[in-house]
Design an enzyme around this catalytic site. Sequence first.
Site, PDB file in Angstrom:
ATOM      1  N   LYS A 102       1.241   4.389   7.180  1.00  0.00           N
ATOM      2  CA  LYS A 102       0.497   5.158   6.182  1.00  0.00           C
ATOM      3  C   LYS A 102       0.910   6.627   6.244  1.00  0.00           C
ATOM      4  CE  LYS A 102      -2.314   1.878   4.664  1.00  0.00           C
ATOM      5  NZ  LYS A 102      -1.523   0.779   5.261  1.00  0.00           N
TER       6      LYS A 102
ATOM      7  N   SER B 286       0.805  -1.220   0.000  1.00  0.00           N
ATOM      8  CA  SER B 286       0.000   0.000   0.000  1.00  0.00           C
ATOM      9  C   SER B 286       0.839   1.271   0.000  1.00  0.00           C
ATOM     10  CB  SER B 286      -0.944   0.021   1.207  1.00  0.00           C
ATOM     11  OG  SER B 286      -0.229   0.295   2.390  1.00  0.00           O
TER      12      SER B 286
END
Length: 201
Positions: free
Chosen positions: A158, A121
């Site tokens: 993230k 990701s």
Amino acid sequence: MPVNQQLLSDIKEYAEQYFFENSVSPSIREIAAHFNVGKSTVQRYLERLRDCGEIEYDGRRSIKTSETEKYETSCVNVGVVGDISCGPLTFAQQNITEYFSLPVSLVGNGEFFILRANGESMINAGIDDGDMVLIRRQNTADNGDIVVALYGEDTTLKRFYRDSANRRFILHPENDELDDIIVYDDLYIQGVAVKVFKDLI
């Protein structure tokens, strides 16, 4: 009692080399076993080296020379504490598996740990599956920082944004095929990513 000058020099050299390889000084027992001499002999030689100004020795295990002191001030030991999800939120196991000695000139000052990236990701940020990510331990972050974020019992890597107008946090994946993670409840910053180490082959 006469002093073997060669053994004196060899003990100092061994203590330095041991420290460079293990980031800790050898014990008297380890030095004695290496040179096949008695522990009392090692103790006497270490005290002689200290009295001559060749080493700093506290009478126990800490043996410092001018070379090891340079190393201590120029490097920082960083533990690898496990995997970090770059996909769905998963718990990061806080188990130190190994240590790396990194130069302060490369990583800067602070307290650090390393996590291994797991997932895809964050590929647009240059963080691929299996990469080692250096994290500076801190509990605050600026918008746009790549963070280790704890939500409940789950941890993820993230890009962080604070949406104050809507009273929420956004954990943004750097992968065009994935959606943002929106967090309305408590979110804790455990660190900010500062470097990525990867294999080139």
